[in-house]
Scaffold this motif. Structure first.
Motif, mmCIF file in Angstrom:
data_model
loop_
_atom_site.group_PDB
_atom_site.id
_atom_site.type_symbol
_atom_site.label_atom_id
_atom_site.label_comp_id
_atom_site.label_asym_id
_atom_site.label_seq_id
_atom_site.Cartn_x
_atom_site.Cartn_y
_atom_site.Cartn_z
ATOM 1 N N ARG A 1 -8.157 2.348 -1.358
ATOM 2 C CA ARG A 1 -7.155 1.375 -0.923
ATOM 3 C C ARG A 1 -7.528 0.274 -0.225
ATOM 4 N NH1 ARG A 1 -5.728 6.674 1.134
ATOM 5 N NH2 ARG A 1 -4.108 7.716 0.002
ATOM 6 N N ALA A 2 -9.025 0.107 -0.198
ATOM 7 C CA ALA A 2 -9.667 -1.241 0.343
ATOM 8 C C ALA A 2 -9.447 -1.129 1.789
ATOM 9 C CB ALA A 2 -9.006 -2.723 -0.035
ATOM 10 N N ASN A 3 -9.462 0.158 2.310
ATOM 11 C CA ASN A 3 -9.253 0.389 3.788
ATOM 12 C C ASN A 3 -10.546 1.034 4.484
ATOM 13 O OD1 ASN A 3 -7.578 0.152 6.018
ATOM 14 N ND2 ASN A 3 -6.948 2.382 5.658
ATOM 15 N N GLY B 1 -3.829 5.676 -8.548
ATOM 16 C CA GLY B 1 -3.367 5.634 -7.408
ATOM 17 C C GLY B 1 -3.977 4.562 -6.518
ATOM 18 N N CYS B 2 -5.048 4.060 -6.879
ATOM 19 C CA CYS B 2 -5.668 2.936 -6.074
ATOM 20 C C CYS B 2 -4.782 1.618 -5.761
ATOM 21 C CB CYS B 2 -7.148 2.508 -6.472
ATOM 22 S SG CYS B 2 -8.116 4.145 -6.707
ATOM 23 N N SER B 3 -5.214 0.798 -4.711
ATOM 24 C CA SER B 3 -4.496 -0.518 -4.408
ATOM 25 C C SER B 3 -5.232 -1.190 -3.774
ATOM 26 C CB SER B 3 -3.157 0.313 -3.918
ATOM 27 O OG SER B 3 -3.472 0.532 -2.573
ATOM 28 N N GLN B 4 -4.889 -2.578 -3.772
ATOM 29 C CA GLN B 4 -5.326 -3.550 -2.915
ATOM 30 C C GLN B 4 -4.133 -4.070 -2.243
ATOM 31 O OE1 GLN B 4 -7.926 -5.961 -4.941
ATOM 32 N NE2 GLN B 4 -9.182 -4.273 -5.692
ATOM 33 N N ILE B 5 -3.786 -3.899 -1.013
ATOM 34 C CA ILE B 5 -2.459 -4.176 -0.605
ATOM 35 C C ILE B 5 -2.961 -5.171 0.888
ATOM 36 C CG2 ILE B 5 -0.083 -3.791 0.325
ATOM 37 C CD1 ILE B 5 -0.417 -3.213 -2.662
ATOM 38 N N ASP B 6 -2.169 -6.273 0.952
ATOM 39 C CA ASP B 6 -2.684 -7.073 2.250
ATOM 40 C C ASP B 6 -4.134 -7.085 2.160
ATOM 41 O OD1 ASP B 6 -0.056 -7.406 2.719
ATOM 42 O OD2 ASP B 6 0.106 -5.977 4.296
ATOM 43 N N ALA B 7 -4.913 -7.335 1.123
ATOM 44 C CA ALA B 7 -6.508 -7.633 1.076
ATOM 45 C C ALA B 7 -6.675 -8.896 1.098
ATOM 46 C CB ALA B 7 -6.912 -6.915 -0.111
ATOM 47 N N LEU C 1 -19.823 -7.300 0.087
ATOM 48 C CA LEU C 1 -18.431 -6.881 0.495
ATOM 49 C C LEU C 1 -17.423 -7.166 -0.517
ATOM 50 C CD1 LEU C 1 -17.064 -5.362 2.531
ATOM 51 C CD2 LEU C 1 -16.489 -7.462 3.798
ATOM 52 N N GLY C 2 -16.733 -6.091 -0.748
ATOM 53 C CA GLY C 2 -15.538 -6.581 -1.818
ATOM 54 C C GLY C 2 -14.240 -6.834 -1.190
ATOM 55 N N PRO C 3 -12.909 -6.726 -1.845
ATOM 56 C CA PRO C 3 -11.639 -6.706 -1.391
ATOM 57 C C PRO C 3 -11.554 -5.785 -0.058
ATOM 58 C CG PRO C 3 -11.416 -6.697 -3.459
ATOM 59 C CD PRO C 3 -12.925 -6.283 -3.243
ATOM 60 N N ILE C 4 -10.922 -6.199 1.161
ATOM 61 C CA ILE C 4 -10.874 -5.309 2.361
ATOM 62 C C ILE C 4 -9.667 -5.498 3.031
ATOM 63 C CG2 ILE C 4 -12.169 -6.834 3.596
ATOM 64 C CD1 ILE C 4 -13.188 -4.953 5.561
ATOM 65 N N ARG C 5 -8.760 -4.705 3.208
ATOM 66 C CA ARG C 5 -7.431 -4.927 3.794
ATOM 67 C C ARG C 5 -7.492 -5.605 5.254
ATOM 68 N NH1 ARG C 5 -3.200 -0.150 3.674
ATOM 69 N NH2 ARG C 5 -1.717 -1.976 4.365
ATOM 70 N N CYS C 6 -6.536 -6.611 5.422
ATOM 71 C CA CYS C 6 -6.849 -7.745 6.507
ATOM 72 C C CYS C 6 -6.912 -6.800 7.846
ATOM 73 C CB CYS C 6 -5.688 -8.294 6.581
ATOM 74 S SG CYS C 6 -5.905 -9.926 7.690
ATOM 75 N N GLU D 1 -25.477 -6.331 6.370
ATOM 76 C CA GLU D 1 -25.496 -5.747 5.125
ATOM 77 C C GLU D 1 -24.585 -4.571 4.837
ATOM 78 O OE1 GLU D 1 -30.096 -7.137 4.428
ATOM 79 O OE2 GLU D 1 -29.702 -5.107 5.100
ATOM 80 N N THR D 2 -23.631 -4.594 3.715
ATOM 81 C CA THR D 2 -22.779 -3.779 3.483
ATOM 82 C C THR D 2 -23.149 -2.934 2.133
ATOM 83 O OG1 THR D 2 -21.074 -4.688 2.129
ATOM 84 C CG2 THR D 2 -21.135 -5.143 4.701
ATOM 85 N N MET D 3 -22.497 -1.881 2.050
ATOM 86 C CA MET D 3 -22.465 -1.049 0.746
ATOM 87 C C MET D 3 -21.247 -1.261 0.002
ATOM 88 S SD MET D 3 -24.835 2.031 2.052
ATOM 89 C CE MET D 3 -25.043 2.941 0.252
ATOM 90 N N GLY D 4 -20.441 -2.137 0.560
ATOM 91 C CA GLY D 4 -18.922 -2.476 -0.304
ATOM 92 C C GLY D 4 -17.885 -2.038 0.454
ATOM 93 N N SER D 5 -16.621 -2.303 -0.019
ATOM 94 C CA SER D 5 -15.490 -1.721 0.540
ATOM 95 C C SER D 5 -14.763 -1.008 -0.622
ATOM 96 C CB SER D 5 -14.785 -2.836 1.235
ATOM 97 O OG SER D 5 -14.672 -3.967 0.329
ATOM 98 N N TYR D 6 -13.925 -1.629 -1.326
ATOM 99 C CA TYR D 6 -12.860 -1.376 -2.341
ATOM 100 C C TYR D 6 -13.702 -0.629 -3.478
ATOM 101 C CZ TYR D 6 -9.865 -0.595 -6.312
ATOM 102 O OH TYR D 6 -9.000 -0.013 -7.304
#
Length: 221
Positions: free
Chosen positions: A150-152, A73-79, A94-99, A129-134
């Protein structure tokens, strides 16, 4: 009585397929090993195109990513992939992240974090510094898909200043007065921008980071 080879082979195939099905539906599989269930070859949505323009106007460097659905069910939409947060401020891990989330994050950086760094710490911000997104995973202790899936969502662990200081949630959330003021100020601002904001005050699992996502309805802790 011996079973024929014809009866054994199908049973092995069935067991193999069952194990494969279980593996690909578990959200704990690292993304690098998760099968891609198909890229969605569509143009960016109108809201994504508007978001791209807003990020460019803010001076944020980024690269749009193709829309994808994944198992579980995971996705990267408008990322997008964010290269920096504007004004030569780096962002790490930082990985993929919704716009839309990236746009809120960039505005928070510009109008909250930079200003608070100058006001409370007397120095310019140079890196977040982040621990990631998606990350395709469930909310801890539930079967509900995390907004990270959801990269959200984005987890933020620290800030580096031009004078070399490194402010972290682990060390400074309950640290010296100036650092505490800085972190409380940017936390308060985040609560006005994101759908869900969690801090070290929420629970032990968040003792070392802020969690921001766009999936909530103004929950702030």
């Amino acid at each position: 009585m011996k079973k024929s080879a014809q009866s054994i082979v199908p049973m092995r195939n069935i067991l193999g397929l069952a194990l494969l099905s279980f593996a690909v539906t578990a959200c704990g599989i690292p993304d690098s090993k998760r099968p891609d269930s198909g890229r969605i070859d569509i143009d960016p949505s109108p809201s994504a195109k508007q978001c791209y323009g807003e990020l460019r106007k803010a001076g944020v460097r980024f690269s749009p990513l193709p829309n994808k659905n994944f198992a579980g069910g995971c996705s990267q939409i408008d990322a997008i992939t964010m290269i920096d947060v504007g004004r030569y401020t780096d962002i790490s891990n930082l990985g993929p992240i919704r716009c839309q989330l990236a746009n809120k994050f960039a505005a928070w950086t510009e109008f909250a974090v930079r200003r608070a760094a100058r006001q409370y710490l007397g120095s310019e911000l140079v890196r977040i510094e982040t621990m990631g997104s998606y990350s395709c995973r469930r909310v801890a202790g539930s079967n509900r898909l995390s907004e990270h899936g959801r990269a959200n969502a984005i987890d933020i662990s620290g800030f580096v200043l031009a004078d070399g200081r490194r402010i972290t949630l682990t060390k400074d959330w309950n640290g010296n007065r100036r650092e505490r003021q800085f972190l409380r100020a940017i936390h308060k601002s985040a609560c006005r921008r994101f759908g869900t904001v969690l801090s070290p005050d929420f629970n032990a699992a968040h003792r070392d980071h802020f969690h921001f996502d766009m999936g909530g309805n103004g929950y702030c802790r």
